[in-house]
Design an enzyme around this catalytic site. Sequence first.
Site, mmCIF file in Angstrom:
data_model
loop_
_atom_site.group_PDB
_atom_site.id
_atom_site.type_symbol
_atom_site.label_atom_id
_atom_site.label_comp_id
_atom_site.label_asym_id
_atom_site.label_seq_id
_atom_site.Cartn_x
_atom_site.Cartn_y
_atom_site.Cartn_z
ATOM 1 N NE ARG A 28 -3.235 -0.322 3.199
ATOM 2 C CZ ARG A 28 -4.546 -0.389 3.331
ATOM 3 N NH1 ARG A 28 -5.188 -1.456 2.932
ATOM 4 N NH2 ARG A 28 -5.232 0.605 3.845
ATOM 5 C CD1 TRP A 75 -0.633 8.416 1.834
ATOM 6 C CD2 TRP A 75 1.192 7.517 0.953
ATOM 7 N NE1 TRP A 75 -0.487 8.916 0.575
ATOM 8 C CE2 TRP A 75 0.620 8.394 0.008
ATOM 9 C CE3 TRP A 75 2.368 6.837 0.623
ATOM 10 C CZ2 TRP A 75 1.167 8.598 -1.250
ATOM 11 C CZ3 TRP A 75 2.906 7.048 -0.648
ATOM 12 C CH2 TRP A 75 2.317 7.914 -1.565
ATOM 13 C CG ASN A 101 -5.380 3.563 8.243
ATOM 14 O OD1 ASN A 101 -4.319 3.830 8.775
ATOM 15 N ND2 ASN A 101 -5.616 2.415 7.619
ATOM 16 N N GLY A 102 -7.151 7.709 7.968
ATOM 17 C CA GLY A 102 -8.213 8.666 7.667
ATOM 18 C C GLY A 102 -7.789 10.067 8.055
ATOM 19 C CD GLU A 481 -6.160 9.628 -18.264
ATOM 20 O OE1 GLU A 481 -5.263 10.216 -18.867
ATOM 21 O OE2 GLU A 481 -5.940 8.730 -17.428
ATOM 22 C CE LYS A 485 -4.772 5.756 -17.957
ATOM 23 N NZ LYS A 485 -4.161 6.613 -16.987
ATOM 24 C CD GLU A 488 -1.279 4.230 -19.306
ATOM 25 O OE1 GLU A 488 -0.105 4.291 -18.947
ATOM 26 O OE2 GLU A 488 -2.163 4.960 -18.841
ATOM 27 C CG HIS A 504 -10.844 20.712 -38.950
ATOM 28 N ND1 HIS A 504 -11.252 21.566 -39.941
ATOM 29 C CD2 HIS A 504 -11.600 21.016 -37.864
ATOM 30 C CE1 HIS A 504 -12.197 22.376 -39.485
ATOM 31 N NE2 HIS A 504 -12.428 22.050 -38.216
ATOM 32 C CE LYS A 603 1.527 4.898 -10.241
ATOM 33 N NZ LYS A 603 0.339 5.087 -11.095
HETATM 34 C C1 F6R Z 1 -0.528 7.271 -17.459
HETATM 35 C C2 F6R Z 1 0.431 7.728 -16.493
HETATM 36 C C3 F6R Z 1 1.473 8.697 -16.940
HETATM 37 C C4 F6R Z 1 1.716 9.743 -15.846
HETATM 38 C C5 F6R Z 1 2.891 10.658 -16.216
HETATM 39 C C6 F6R Z 1 3.095 11.744 -15.179
HETATM 40 O O1 F6R Z 1 -1.432 6.377 -16.887
HETATM 41 O O2 F6R Z 1 0.407 7.341 -15.364
HETATM 42 O O3 F6R Z 1 1.117 9.312 -18.128
HETATM 43 O O4 F6R Z 1 0.547 10.488 -15.684
HETATM 44 O O5 F6R Z 1 4.055 9.899 -16.324
HETATM 45 O O6 F6R Z 1 3.288 11.191 -13.924
HETATM 46 P P1 F6R Z 1 3.129 12.047 -12.606
HETATM 47 O O7 F6R Z 1 1.679 12.358 -12.423
HETATM 48 O O8 F6R Z 1 3.667 11.181 -11.510
HETATM 49 O O9 F6R Z 1 3.926 13.297 -12.799
#
Ligand code: F6R
Length: 608
Positions: A28, A75, A101-102, A481, A485, A488, A504, A603
Site C-alpha cells: 500500500r 502514508w 487511518n483517515g 485520457e 488509458k 497504454e 479537419h 510508474k
Molecule cells: C498514465 C500515467 C502517466 C503519468 C505521467 C506523469 O497512466 O500514469 O502518463 O501520468 O508519467 O506522472 P506524474 O503524475 O507522476 O507526474
Amino acid sequence: MCGIIGCVGRGDDTLETLVEGLANLEYRGYDSAGVALVGADGLSVCKTEGELSALRDRLEGRDPAGTVGIGHTRWSTHGPPTDANAHPHTDCAGEVAVVHNGIIENYQPLREELEEQGHEFESDTDTEVVPHLIEAALAGGARPEPAFREAIGQLEGSYAIAAVIAGSREIFAARNDSPLVAGLGQDSEGVPPQDGTGGPVFLASDVPAFREHTPHVLYLEDGDFATLDGGLTVTDTDGVAVDRGVETVEWDAEQTGKSGYDHFMRKEIHEQPWALRQCLSGRVDELRGAADIDLELGATLGVQFVAAGTSYHASLYGAELFRRAGVPAQAFLASEYATSTPPIGDDLVIGVTQSGETADTLSALREADRRGAETLAVTNTVSSTADRECDHTLLIRSGPEIGVAATKTFAGQLAALNLLSLATVESQHDRRTLLPALRDLPGDVQAILNDSNAEGIADAYEDASAYFFIGRGLQYPVALEGALKLKEISYKHAEGFAAGELKHGPLALVEDSTPVFAVVLGSGERAQKTVGNIKEVEARDAPVVAVTDGRNDAHLYADHVLEVPETHPRAGALLANVQLQLVAYHVADNLGRPIDKPRHLAKSVTVE
Ligand code: F6R
C-alpha cells in the site's frame, strides 16, 4: 495509504505477528511504521521513519513483550514522515497508544482545547488528539471501553482507529468511512467460533495483514465499535451488540495484496469513491458555500499548468476551470515548457504530478522558479521533490497507486483542481452549484462501478485495431485520457481528439471497424455540436459508443451507451472517465495484457 494491524494473541508471538502483518501491507506504500504492545510491564511503543527494516532494527534488543498489540504503516498526510509523526501516538503518561487511518477534520480545535487543559503534543498529526482524548476521559473516571467511546464521539471526519491501554488486555476499535476488518483465529479443524474465542483475534485495515493466520473475517461497518479481548464484540454507536456475520476469504496468496481483485489497476479504479472522499474531506463547507484548502497564495493574474501524461490531461481540465472563472490559464506539456518557456509575468505556475518526481515536470517547475514565479505542486506524495521544492502544495490524498496506469490519482487531481478554483477564483453562485455535486461525487462513482456495462462493450470491440475518443470543453481532456488509458494497457492504437477537430483530418481514418467513443454531457450548445460530430462518424458506418448523461440526443445515434449520472458538468467529466477506465481495463484483460506493468512504462519517470 496507511495500514493498520492489531492482534490479541495466545502466546509470545504477537510482536512478530504485528511486524509480519505490516510487511503484508507494504504494497500500500508507507513512509514510517510502528508498533505498541501491552504486557505485564505496561505499554511499550516502538516507531520510526522509513521502512520496516528500520523498525526491525530499532526493535532489536528491546523485544517489547505482550500478547496484545497494534501496528501501523503511515502514508503522510499531516506533517512529514518523521519518527515523531509515525504511529502509534500516545498520551502524556504513555499509557494509551493509538493508530489511525483517515483524516480527523476537527483536530485543530480539539488539540487547542486539550493543550489548554495541559496536554502536551509531540507530533504534527491529526491522530495525536485521540490518545489525549482517551487519557482525559480515563482521568474523568471512565473505564477503558467507555473512555474510548467518549473520545471517538468527539471526532469528525473519516477514521479507522485502534487503541490499546496499559493494564487492559483489549484492543478498542472504531470505524467511520475508512475500512476495518476483524479476523477470527481458527481451531485445529479450521473452524472459527463466531465470537473468536477459539484462537487469536486480529484487526486490520485490509485482510492481507492477517490472511496467513486465518481466512475467517468480519467486516466492520461505519459507526461500529469493536472490542477484541479473548474474543470479539461488535457494537453500534449506542453500545448495542450487532451481528456482522463471518465470511470466509477464498483468495490465493498472489491476490491477497489486491484485496481479491485480479489487478491493482482494477482495485484502484474501485477505490475511487474512497479516494475522492479523502480528497474532499474537511475541505468543503456546503453551508457556507466555501472550499478551504489551507493555502495562502499571492495575488496572481494568470495560471500556467505544467505536467505530463495523465496529469497533463488533468491540467487541461484545470486550465479550463480557471478560464471559465475569467482567469487566463493554459496547460503546458512539461517537457516542452522547459525548452520554450512562455512569458510568466505574475502567473502562478502549478505542477500537477501524482508522484511528485516526474523529471519533466520538476524541470519545468524549476525553470518557473528561476524566473521568479510562485509555484504550487498538486501531488499525491508528501515529501516528494515537487512538494519540497514548490512554494505551496495541495495534496490530492488518493493513497498510493501501484498500477502503472494512473486511475484514482487522475480522479483525485480533478477533484483537487475543483477545490483550488473554488477556493481562489470562483463566484459565490458557482460555488453553490458545484459543492453539492462534489459532495455526491463518491456516491456517483460508486453507482457507475456497480452498474457499468463497460465489460460488454470491451467484449464487443476488443478486436478493433484502432479506437477514437472525442469530447468538447471539459470532456476533451477525458477523451484524451480515455485514449491514453486504452493504448497504454491494451497496446491498441487509440487517439483522442477535440470533437470539432475530427472533420479537419482524422475523419479520413474512420472506418466501419473503428469504434468511436464520444463523451457528451448536458444539453447545451456544445453537447449539440458533439452530437453533430457523432452523426459525421455514424455516416461513415463507424460504431459509436456514447458516454452520456442522457440529456442530449447522443443515444439516438449511438450503437451503445455508457451511462453517467446527471450532475454538474465538471463532476460529469470525472464520471465519464470512470466508464472509460473500465473499458480500457476490460479490453486489456480480455487480451491478457500485464495490466499493472505495461511494457516499456514506469510508474515514476525520473528522466527527461
Ligand atoms: C498514465 C500515467 C502517466 C503519468 C505521467 C506523469 O497512466 O500514469 O502518463 O501520468 O508519467 O506522472 P506524474 O503524475 O507522476 O507526474
